[in-house]
Design an enzyme around this catalytic site. Structure first.
Site, PDB file in Angstrom:
ATOM      1  N   SER C  85       0.875  -1.172   0.000  1.00 19.64           N
ATOM      2  CA  SER C  85       0.000   0.000   0.000  1.00 19.64           C
ATOM      3  C   SER C  85       0.905   1.213   0.000  1.00 19.64           C
ATOM      4  CB  SER C  85      -0.907   0.016   1.232  1.00 19.64           C
ATOM      5  OG  SER C  85      -0.180   0.393   2.372  1.00 19.64           O
ATOM      6  N   GLU C 286      -0.311   4.501  -6.862  1.00 20.84           N
ATOM      7  CA  GLU C 286      -1.449   5.382  -6.584  1.00 20.84           C
ATOM      8  C   GLU C 286      -1.408   6.684  -7.392  1.00 20.84           C
ATOM      9  OE1 GLU C 286      -0.418   4.461  -2.465  1.00 20.84           O
ATOM     10  OE2 GLU C 286      -2.561   4.726  -2.080  1.00 20.84           O
TER      11      GLU C 286
END
Lengths: 157, 423, 328
Positions: C85, C286
């Site tokens: 992440s 991202e």
């Protein structure tokens, strides 16, 4: 419980099965035959991950009953190519970076296969239309379209 | 400098071949001898107290091997990536805080048996008044989702003096921006399989972090970390949605209780209802610049609705605050980001962590200022873009690798060629 | 009538967890035949970290991709690498793998230095040959490994990396939340049908500063996928919740982009080297989607003069605002 005998061609081989009438084609492939290359992404015909070829046409195997296969020919990703000899589509998907998580890949490959079987020089628009029932969340489809285009050319050689 | 041999080259992905052959094993593809199937009974109310739960009838169903309730969780019975605020199975007498909270879990010989047995579980719930609007939830007297109150976190970034500076700006724009709830929609729904071998619980599952799964399983089963082994299976996308616990702890509990392998595969509907989402966020923004378009001040209030449980909420809100200015030098800043509990579906990590939300706000306001001052969107961006040796809103000195002016030039040049326009 | 518009949006994104420790670790074993095994806790979720980390190990060890076997994300075998992440694995696990490979390599380098009677700093390992810089002296990796084994020396390495951050002050927010940032600019070209409110994104031009693209094709893949995800977020994707209940729980009513919805995506890789990154790499996972909705929103304004204030952009809202603008 009632069972039904069916015979069909699976990945080029003759098959006979005794099945429950309500068995889904997807479940027969995955659970009874262990062909787990065909994926279940939604179970409702929305995502296309379970796409197999039914007499050469792409269908969602989660919406078809296994009995429908009787007398017909089914192709799954396992019948597309092998470790030793990949289908040009499989090779092109690897070469072009068209695979990310891979969960949509088997279904995507089969929709593409059906297209190339009837059209060996598809335009981008034709490719996009042919795979519009196969959802991919990772790639944005760009490299998938490129790979299918490349595979069409590889076929001609 | 010596040229790299492998780094910088578009080598083929090492897992691509097994994926095109269909031989890559995802969790749902794994089968084990004498395997059972797991299912979950979840709440269909948003806020209440679980007054009683009777599983006797479900336990008596032929083919059912275990029905577990909150009482059967030997460890903490709580999970959460930043704070532990979510029950693994809601215990009798405890609170239900959203649709989809787990009330019981079942392992049976077939999925059908498990599903039928779920219907035999008798549940009594005392409903409580729910709260769905984060602004309502912040008010005094609002229904309390958690004991500690509905304001989960507040992040402030303050630099210089915005009030004084706004009065000196040549142009000021103000507005409110709102974003909706996004679902990760990875094509592979959550799935896993657990099996006890010796005294080690093995869990194969799709996940973005097996080590965190191990920690959560161990804490809830009350065993040492060395007694849990989590093995990531080929994972069909995550995008942040496979960071929270889904099937992992439930499977470990069922495998331990039955001493048989147990498998659980979410349906698409279950995947959408049970798992986290992208935070819906409301952002009140005010930005001012001088007559040349140089940014002078920015003030914003960010309210993120994290739903019933924290998940990554405080992290998302903090990231919103830190990134609220965009990649620009802004000398005066006042940013407050709230993360609020409601009885809505849980929001958590999602590719971008709150930054796509604030980007909508700061990029819209930059365009609005440019229009007021009479310069182009490109000009206002290149004037204000961060460069090496400048400080961010958190007063971090950026020393190197600050590529924003380069990306701006590159995108402008290419777009102008392709679109045959001037930006 | 159909009106075209162009919009531009920038973004920045801190790589790793915000102001918190978030280490990753890895093990590397250089085997007798000059191949290697990499153990990393990093979970590949399709984005390609297995490939990236294998590339980093191969580069550091001077061997080929085929010579590297990588085992990832098994807590019984692999060391903790934290979460996949925060766009952190290339930067953080990439460094961990590189340091692990460097430690394993150190054993053969020391041995080669002894055999060739030169300083270890002078030795480089490339194409399975250890060469003493500025001399004609060299020894093959295989021979050197053989020598190591004769002396009972194994070639193992452990590496870990924790980005340098400073926690944020709770009152002022002062601190160093991230060790490095990714940056990007995206330009969107859209077409708005002024009668129906239909919005079509015709093209996206996306320039991303990734420090160094370890695998350019993978970086493009991240950008293309991110743009698609951002496009859905901007135009069609919305979980509808009424009184806490999700109303659309299937993919027929929750609409993600299909192949027909995704525009031409032009990816431009910008490399502003990150000195603390593995081979100067940062992250892109991202950043790929962050500016997309904003760029489309600004393009809509350019096309029809209506400011987007809510996501997703609803046709009826857009039409209403266009009408309101016309009336006033």
């Amino acid at each position: 419980m009632n069972t039904i005998n069916i015979s069909f061609k699976l990945n080029g081989k003759d098959m006979k099965m005794e099945i429950k009438p309500q068995l889904l084609l997807l479940d027969m492939l995955r659970e009874e035959l262990g062909l787990t290359g065909t994926k279940n992404g939604c179970g409702e015909g929305d995502c296309g991950a379970c796409t197999v070829l039914f007499d050469g046409k792409p269908i969602c195997s989660c919406l078809a009953l296994a009995v429908n296969a009787d007398g017909h020919e089914i192709t799954t990703v396992e019948g597309l190519g092998s470790e030793e000899k990949l289908d040009p589509l499989q090779q092109a998907f690897i070469d072009e970076g068209a695979v990310q998580c891979g969960f949509c890949t088997p279904g995507m490959l089969l929709s593409a296969k059906a297209l190339l079987n009837k059209n060996n020089d598809p335009s981008d628009a034709e490719i996009k239309r042919a795979i519009s029932g196969n959802l991919c969340r990772c790639t944005g489809y760009t490299k998938i379209v490129k790979a299918i285009k490349k595979a069409a050319k590889m076929k001609e050689v | 400098m010596v040229e790299n041999r492998v780094v910088g080259k578009s080598v083929k992905k090492i897992d691509a071949k097994e994926k095109v052959l269909g031989t890559a094993l995802y969790a749902a593809d794994i089968k084990k001898k004498e395997m059972l199937y797991g299912k979950i009974l979840t709440s269909n109310i948003t806020h209440g107290i679980l007054k009683s739960i009777n599983t006797e009838k479900a336990k008596a169903v032929k083919g059912v091997h275990a029905v577990l309730t909150g009482e059967d969780v030997p460890g903490l019975n709580s999970t959460g990536m930043i704070i532990r605020d979510e029950p693994v199975i809601v215990k009798k007498g405890d609170k239900i805080r959203k649709i989809g909270d787990t009330l019981a879990i079942i392992a049976a010989e077939t999925e059908e048996i498990a599903e039928n047995a779920l219907k035999m579980i008798e549940v009594e719930i005392e409903e409580l008044t729910p709260v769905f609007c984060p602004y309502e939830a912040m008010k005094e007297g609002a229904p309390q989702v958690h004991e500690k109150g509905n304001i989960l976190s507040v992040r402030k970034i303050i630099k210089g003096d915005v009030e004084d500076t706004f009065s000196k700006c040549a142009a000021v724009v103000e507005g409110t921006f709102k974003t909706g709830i996004q679902e990760h929609a990875y094509i592979e729904p959550e799935a896993g399989i657990a099996e006890v071998v010796g005294d080690v619980i093995n869990v194969w599952c799709c996940t973005q972090n097996p080590h965190m799964d191990r920690k959560e399983i161990a804490a809830n089963l009350n065993v040492g970390l060395q007694k849990v082994r989590v093995i990531q299976t080929t994972t069909g996308g995550g995008f942040g949605g496979k960071l929270d616990e889904s099937v992992q702890i439930h499977l470990a509990l069922l495998a331990k209780a039955t001493n048989k392998p147990v498998k659980m595969v979410y349906s698409r509907e279950e995947s959408i209802i049970y798992t986290g989402k992208r935070h819906p966020i409301t952002m009140k923004y005010k930005t001012g610049c001088d007559a040349q378009g140089m940014l002078l001040a920015m003030e914003c209030e960010i309210v993120a609705d994290t739903g019933a449980y924290a998940s990554y909420g405080p992290g998302v809100a903090t990231r919103c605050a830190v990134h609220a200015t965009g990649p620009y030098y802004v000398p005066n800043v006042k940013i407050t980001a709230f993360c609020i509990y409601t009885n809505n579906p849980r929001s958590g990590a999602f590719r971008g962590f709150g930054v796509p939300q604030v980007a909508l706000a700061h990029e819209s306001q930059l365009d609005m200022l440019a229009e007021k001052i009479g310069i182009t969107p490109y000009e206002i961006r290149i004037k204000n873009a961060l460069r090496p040796n400048m400080k961010t809103a958190t007063d971090q000195l950026l020393e190197q690798s600050v590529g924003i002016t380069k990306t701006l030039e590159a995108a402008k040049t290419r777009a102008e060629q392709l679109l045959k326009i001037r930006l | 009538m159909k009106k075209k518009g162009v919009g531009i949006a920038n973004m920045w994104y801190g790589i790793g967890n915000t102001g918190l420790p978030n280490p990753a670790s890895a093990y590397v074993e250089l085997l007798d035949d000059g191949t290697a095994i990499v153990l990393t806790g990093c979970a590949d979720i399709g984005q390609g970290s297995d490939t990236i980390l294998a590339q980093i190990a191969a580069e550091e060890l001077g061997i080929d991709m085929d010579d590297v076997a990588l085992i990832s994300a098994d807590t019984g075998v692999t060391p903790d690498a934290g979460k996949t992440s925060a766009s952190r694995q290339t930067y953080i696990s990439g460094n961990a793998v590189r340091f692990a490979a460097r430690e394993a390599k150190g054993v053969v380098i020391d041995e080669a230095a002894r055999l060739l009677s030169v300083d270890p700093e002078k030795i480089t390992l490339r194409n399975k040959i250890l060469t003493a810089e500025g001399t004609e002296k060299s020894i093959s990796l295989l021979d050197c490994l053989n020598e190591c084994r004769k002396q009972g020396k194994l070639t193992l390495g452990h590496g870990s990396f924790n980005p340098e951050v400073i926690a944020l002050n709770s009152e002022t927010g002062e601190g160093k939340p991230y060790a490095c940032y990714g940056f990007a600019t995206q330009v969107a070209e859209v077409e708005v049908d002024t009668e129906t409110g239909d919005i079509t994104v015709l093209r996206m031009v996306c320039a991303h500063d990734v420090g160094k693209a370890v695998n350019p094709s993978n970086v493009e893949g991240q950008i293309e996928g991110g743009v698609s995800n951002g496009l859905g977020y901007c135009l069609t994707e919305e979980i509808v919740v009424e009184n806490g209940v999700i109303k659309n729980t299937d993919l027929a009513t929750y609409l993600i982009p299909t192949s027909l919805d995704v525009p031409e995506i032009e990816s431009i890789i910008v490399e502003d080297p990150e000195m603390t990154g593995p081979f100067m790499a940062k992250g892109v996972g991202e950043p790929a989607l962050i500016p997309t909705p904003a760029a489309i929103a600004n393009a809509i304004y350019d096309a029809v003069g209506v400011r987007v204030t809510e996501l997703p952009v609803k046709k009826e809202t857009l039409l209403f605002k266009m009408l309101k603008k016309e009336v006033s």
